[in-house]
Scaffold this motif. Structure first.
Motif, PDB file in Angstrom:
ATOM      1  N   LEU A 190       0.824  -1.195   0.000  1.00 14.91           N
ATOM      2  CA  LEU A 190       0.000   0.000   0.000  1.00 14.91           C
ATOM      3  C   LEU A 190       0.864   1.252   0.000  1.00 14.91           C
ATOM      4  O   LEU A 190       2.033   1.212   0.383  1.00 14.91           O
ATOM      5  CB  LEU A 190      -0.903   0.023   1.244  1.00 14.91           C
ATOM      6  N   THR A 191       0.270   2.371  -0.392  1.00 16.82           N
ATOM      7  CA  THR A 191       0.952   3.651  -0.241  1.00 16.82           C
ATOM      8  C   THR A 191       0.928   4.039   1.226  1.00 16.82           C
ATOM      9  O   THR A 191       0.170   3.465   2.033  1.00 16.82           O
ATOM     10  CB  THR A 191       0.256   4.740  -1.061  1.00 16.82           C
ATOM     11  N   ASP A 192       1.721   5.038   1.594  1.00 18.51           N
ATOM     12  CA  ASP A 192       1.752   5.443   3.000  1.00 18.51           C
ATOM     13  C   ASP A 192       0.395   5.981   3.467  1.00 18.51           C
ATOM     14  O   ASP A 192      -0.035   5.736   4.595  1.00 18.51           O
ATOM     15  CB  ASP A 192       2.865   6.456   3.255  1.00 18.51           C
ATOM     16  N   ASP A 193      -0.314   6.713   2.581  1.00 18.56           N
ATOM     17  CA  ASP A 193      -1.631   7.229   2.952  1.00 18.56           C
ATOM     18  C   ASP A 193      -2.619   6.105   3.208  1.00 18.56           C
ATOM     19  O   ASP A 193      -3.392   6.128   4.174  1.00 18.56           O
ATOM     20  CB  ASP A 193      -2.172   8.146   1.849  1.00 18.56           C
ATOM     21  N   ARG A 194      -2.614   5.097   2.337  1.00 17.72           N
ATOM     22  CA  ARG A 194      -3.526   3.972   2.508  1.00 17.72           C
ATOM     23  C   ARG A 194      -3.166   3.139   3.735  1.00 17.72           C
ATOM     24  O   ARG A 194      -4.035   2.622   4.435  1.00 17.72           O
ATOM     25  CB  ARG A 194      -3.511   3.094   1.251  1.00 17.72           C
ATOM     26  N   ALA A 195      -1.871   2.995   3.975  1.00 14.75           N
ATOM     27  CA  ALA A 195      -1.425   2.245   5.153  1.00 14.75           C
ATOM     28  C   ALA A 195      -1.855   2.954   6.433  1.00 14.75           C
ATOM     29  O   ALA A 195      -2.317   2.316   7.392  1.00 14.75           O
ATOM     30  CB  ALA A 195       0.092   2.073   5.117  1.00 14.75           C
ATOM     31  N   PHE A 196      -1.711   4.270   6.458  1.00 18.06           N
ATOM     32  CA  PHE A 196      -2.138   5.040   7.635  1.00 18.06           C
ATOM     33  C   PHE A 196      -3.648   4.935   7.824  1.00 18.06           C
ATOM     34  O   PHE A 196      -4.144   4.777   8.949  1.00 18.06           O
ATOM     35  CB  PHE A 196      -1.725   6.501   7.488  1.00 18.06           C
ATOM     36  N   ALA A 197      -4.413   4.998   6.701  1.00 18.11           N
ATOM     37  CA  ALA A 197      -5.867   4.874   6.775  1.00 18.11           C
ATOM     38  C   ALA A 197      -6.260   3.501   7.302  1.00 18.11           C
ATOM     39  O   ALA A 197      -7.232   3.361   8.067  1.00 18.11           O
ATOM     40  CB  ALA A 197      -6.475   5.117   5.392  1.00 18.11           C
ATOM     41  N   PHE A 198      -5.501   2.469   6.921  1.00 17.08           N
ATOM     42  CA  PHE A 198      -5.763   1.106   7.392  1.00 17.08           C
ATOM     43  C   PHE A 198      -5.610   1.033   8.910  1.00 17.08           C
ATOM     44  O   PHE A 198      -6.459   0.478   9.620  1.00 17.08           O
ATOM     45  CB  PHE A 198      -4.800   0.142   6.702  1.00 17.08           C
ATOM     46  N   LEU A 199      -4.532   1.615   9.430  1.00 12.19           N
ATOM     47  CA  LEU A 199      -4.299   1.608  10.877  1.00 12.19           C
ATOM     48  C   LEU A 199      -5.375   2.420  11.605  1.00 12.19           C
ATOM     49  O   LEU A 199      -5.836   2.026  12.686  1.00 12.19           O
ATOM     50  CB  LEU A 199      -2.910   2.182  11.184  1.00 12.19           C
ATOM     51  N   THR A 200      -5.769   3.533  11.001  1.00 15.34           N
ATOM     52  CA  THR A 200      -6.806   4.372  11.610  1.00 15.34           C
ATOM     53  C   THR A 200      -8.128   3.617  11.706  1.00 15.34           C
ATOM     54  O   THR A 200      -8.833   3.692  12.720  1.00 15.34           O
ATOM     55  CB  THR A 200      -7.006   5.652  10.787  1.00 15.34           C
ATOM     56  N   ARG A 201      -8.453   2.851  10.678  1.00 23.32           N
ATOM     57  CA  ARG A 201      -9.686   2.076  10.691  1.00 23.32           C
ATOM     58  C   ARG A 201      -9.647   0.994  11.773  1.00 23.32           C
ATOM     59  O   ARG A 201     -10.640   0.758  12.473  1.00 23.32           O
ATOM     60  CB  ARG A 201      -9.931   1.444   9.319  1.00 23.32           C
ATOM     61  N   LEU A 202      -8.494   0.346  11.925  1.00 22.51           N
ATOM     62  CA  LEU A 202      -8.347  -0.642  12.999  1.00 22.51           C
ATOM     63  C   LEU A 202      -8.539   0.012  14.365  1.00 22.51           C
ATOM     64  O   LEU A 202      -9.161  -0.567  15.262  1.00 22.51           O
ATOM     65  CB  LEU A 202      -6.962  -1.291  12.924  1.00 22.51           C
ATOM     66  N   SER A 203      -8.007   1.204  14.489  1.00 15.63           N
ATOM     67  CA  SER A 203      -8.126   1.937  15.747  1.00 15.63           C
ATOM     68  C   SER A 203      -9.592   2.253  16.053  1.00 15.63           C
ATOM     69  O   SER A 203     -10.067   2.043  17.176  1.00 15.63           O
ATOM     70  CB  SER A 203      -7.317   3.237  15.678  1.00 15.63           C
ATOM     71  N   GLN A 204     -10.300   2.734  15.052  1.00 17.30           N
ATOM     72  CA  GLN A 204     -11.706   3.103  15.247  1.00 17.30           C
ATOM     73  C   GLN A 204     -12.581   1.888  15.489  1.00 17.30           C
ATOM     74  O   GLN A 204     -13.430   1.886  16.389  1.00 17.30           O
ATOM     75  CB  GLN A 204     -12.197   3.880  14.024  1.00 17.30           C
ATOM     76  N   ASP A 205     -12.377   0.830  14.688  1.00 18.51           N
ATOM     77  CA  ASP A 205     -13.202  -0.375  14.826  1.00 18.51           C
ATOM     78  C   ASP A 205     -13.005  -1.051  16.174  1.00 18.51           C
ATOM     79  O   ASP A 205     -13.946  -1.608  16.758  1.00 18.51           O
ATOM     80  CB  ASP A 205     -12.880  -1.366  13.698  1.00 18.51           C
ATOM     81  N   GLY A 206     -11.764  -1.035  16.647  1.00 14.96           N
ATOM     82  CA  GLY A 206     -11.468  -1.688  17.921  1.00 14.96           C
ATOM     83  C   GLY A 206     -11.548  -0.773  19.115  1.00 14.96           C
ATOM     84  O   GLY A 206     -11.338  -1.199  20.260  1.00 14.96           O
TER      85      GLY A 206
END
Length: 223
Positions: A190-206
């Protein structure tokens, strides 16, 4: 104490209370209290956390841990009141002080006959008080300008130490999240933006802070 003496004390405190990390600063404050404040034989700092927990920091003698703990358990004593109420409290003669009859038993048994508590800071997540102990009856009858000056200098040192601590924590958090972003980029292409968005989603979901998500990912990768 005249103006020249106060100025001299302020200069001494400025040199003694050199800011550093928070633990270093608290230790310097209690050491300086014993050195600079008249009639002070021992000192410690009480921290009241947001959850109500009371903690002793930087005692100049180990036996103070027991005295402070007695005040926390009883909800009674100068150091407890100074931390809980964010006020200055003086008890020049504990044996005759009707405010602290239960705590006085422990203090007198330990050879402490006078005590004072100076409010040091009142932060959103914690309060702090400087505890002064004396073996001599009659100590701390009039801390006056001297006590205010010391409290002001100590509070300034603590504020600076907190800024240093917050900055270090921010740098560490940024480094941790950056490392986790790199892991996600490599693992999932992934690009850095997409990777950061992925981590942010994990943070929000959990419902877990982003830095904790990053820390867990790094730990799992290295483990």
């Amino acid at each position: 104490m005249n103006e020249d003496q106060l100025l001299n004390l302020a200069q001494r405190l400025g040199k003694t209370l050199t800011p550093g990390d928070l633990d270093h600063t608290l230790s310097r404050i209690t050491a300086a209290a014993v050195e600079a404040l008249p009639e002070t034989d021992y000192a410690s700092i009480t921290i009241l956390h947001a959850d109500g927990r009371l903690e002793t920091a930087a005692p100049t003698d180990a036996f103070l841990l027991g005295l402070d703990e007695a005040q926390y358990d009883l909800h009674e004593g100068p150091c407890y009141e100074a931390a809980a109420e964010a006020v200055h409290v003086a008890s020049p003669d504990l044996a005759r002080d009707e405010r602290f009859p239960r705590y006085a038993v422990s203090a007198l048994a330990a050879g402490v006959h006078a005590q004072a508590g100076l409010s040091l800071f009142n932060a959103p997540k914690s309060r702090g008080a400087l505890n002064l102990y004396a073996k001599q009856v009659g100590a701390f009858r009039d801390l006056g300008t001297l006590g205010v000056l010391f409290q002001h200098q100590a509070a300034m040192a603590i504020d600076y130490a907190r800024e240093i601590q917050n900055l270090r924590e921010a740098v560490n958090t940024r480094t941790t999240i950056g490392t986790a972003v790199g892991i996600v980029m490599e693992r999932y292409h992934l690009t850095d933006d997409r990777a950061f968005a992925f981590l942010t989603r994990l943070s929000q979901d959990g419902n877990v802070k982003l830095r904790e998500v990053a820390r867990r990912l790094i730990a799992a990768t290295r483990g």
